[in-house]
Design an enzyme around this catalytic site. Structure first.
Site, PDB file in Angstrom:
ATOM      1  CE1 TYR A   1      -3.586  -2.710   0.084  1.00 52.47           C
ATOM      2  CE2 TYR A   1      -3.562  -2.539   2.586  1.00 52.47           C
ATOM      3  CZ  TYR A   1      -3.846  -2.482   1.672  1.00 52.47           C
ATOM      4  OH  TYR A   1      -4.975  -3.642   0.910  1.00 52.47           O
TER       5      TYR A   1
ATOM      6  N   GLY B   1     -18.315   1.641  -2.779  1.00 53.19           N
ATOM      7  CA  GLY B   1     -18.456   2.609  -2.698  1.00 53.19           C
ATOM      8  C   GLY B   1     -20.152   3.254  -3.916  1.00 53.19           C
TER       9      GLY B   1
ATOM     10  CG  LEU C   1     -23.199  -1.756  -1.710  1.00 53.03           C
ATOM     11  CD1 LEU C   1     -22.744  -2.382  -1.014  1.00 53.03           C
ATOM     12  CD2 LEU C   1     -24.747  -2.193  -2.067  1.00 53.03           C
TER      13      LEU C   1
END
Length: 347
Positions: A53, A241, A243
């Site tokens: 990350y 995102g 939902l």
């Protein structure tokens, strides 16, 4: 906030987990630290990260930056004991990490040392393998994944070999628990059996994609979770995102995931938007915020250990926190199941 005993291990984690994969690209150091502070204030004690990350995009230049940001927070506040930290060992396919080498006993010690150095800590609470060496059905590969070319003997040897290396790290005190990620039901069962044979650490969690729109785990993976005491550690519970409803009607908010990834990792499509419409109607009918509904639904699944959410804005974090301790009634749960039957596997 409710806490769960992850995999029966004694590791108590909040049912909501703060994700970190945007820290270092979409979020600054100060923004990330503010998120950690607010999450802890709200009762979250669990942070998930990975050596690769941040994402959006993944690059050689940014690899390890998220862990370093968390390390700066650890150094700043000295509150390491207040946080359960989970990170991940990348596997084959990321050319700029160990030249794309797969996970092996030879890579584990050096990879853990790198994470410890960046995180500025002496131990990692949950150390996860990011994806199986043999491949995975996750990230839309379920449509084409073919395990017929696997070599069972190699897979078993790999599991036993790496569990030995992990146990050495447990004894050394660098890691406390072991978890899987992007793993199948068969893989989970084999890891559990290999741990019994070798005396290596039993996996206590499996971090797979899981949401109202991605319910592949509801069958064999769920059964494996229950029987092997490997709790689900769900990622993307808001379907990147979707939902939230923010992408309906062709909207692309500035700085959103969709503005950076035009197909949302294979999730964007007409069937997905139709399913979102149906879920939004359930939320509206029952007077629920769709974010709260989606997160609470995940938390209530019988095989769930913790649910990871991420935020690029503090307002998004505050909204997610509103799901804490919310319990959906039978009427809502039934309505959500009906939507799932009408819109199965929307991507």
């Amino acid at each position: 906030m409710k806490k769960n005993d992850l995999g029966g291990s004694g590791l108590m984690v909040s049912e909501l987990c703060l994700g970190s994969m945007t820290w270092g690209t979409q979020n600054t150091v100060d923004e990330a630290h503010a998120q950690i502070d607010r999450a802890l204030e709200a009762g979250i004690n669990f942070i998930d990260t990975a050596e690769m990350y941040p994402v959006n995009p993944i690059s050689a230049e940014t690899t390890g930056r998220t862990e370093r940001i968390i390390g700066l927070w650890n150094e700043r506040d000295g509150r390491r004991d207040d946080v359960v930290l989970a990170t991940k060992h990348s596997g084959a396919g990321v050319a700029h990490i160990r030249d794309g080498a797969p996970i092996s006993s030879q890579t584990i010690a050096q990879t853990i040392e790198g994470s410890l150095r960046r995180l500025k800590t002496d131990w990692i609470d949950l150390y996860q393998f990011h994806w199986p060496n043999r491949g995975s059905y996750m990230f839309r590969k379920n449509w084409t994944y073919d395990p017929s070319d696997q070599n069972r003997a190699e897979t078993m040897a790999h599991m036993e070999d790496t569990l030995g290396a992990l146990q050495a790290e447990v004894k050394r005190g660098t890691i406390r628990h072991f978890g899987l990620s992007n793993e199948s039901a068969w893989g989970m069962a084999q890891w559990a059996e290999a741990a019994k044979r070798t005396g290596g650490p039993h996996p206590i969690s499996v971090q797979n994609e899981y949401s109202l729109m991605c319910r592949m785990a509801d069958t064999d993976v769920a059964e494996a979770c229950i029987n092997e005491r490997i709790d689900m550690f769900a990622f993307s519970p808001l379907a990147t995102g979707l939902l939230t409803g923010k992408y309906q009607g062709g909207a692309v908010p500035e700085g959103s995931r969709l503005s950076l990834n035009e197909d949302l990792g294979g999730r964007k499509g007409p069937r997905a938007f139709e399913a979102v419409d149906a879920y939004l109607k359930v939320a509206e009918t029952h007077g629920l915020d769709p974010v709260h509904m989606a997160l609470a639904w995940c938390c209530q699944r019988p095989f769930m250990g913790s649910v990871i959410f991420g935020a690029t804005k503090m307002s998004q974090l505050e909204t997610a926190l509103g799901a804490a301790d919310l319990r959906l009634g039978d009427e809502v749960l039934t309505a959500l199941d009906e939507v799932n039957r009408a819109h199965p596997l929307p991507y």
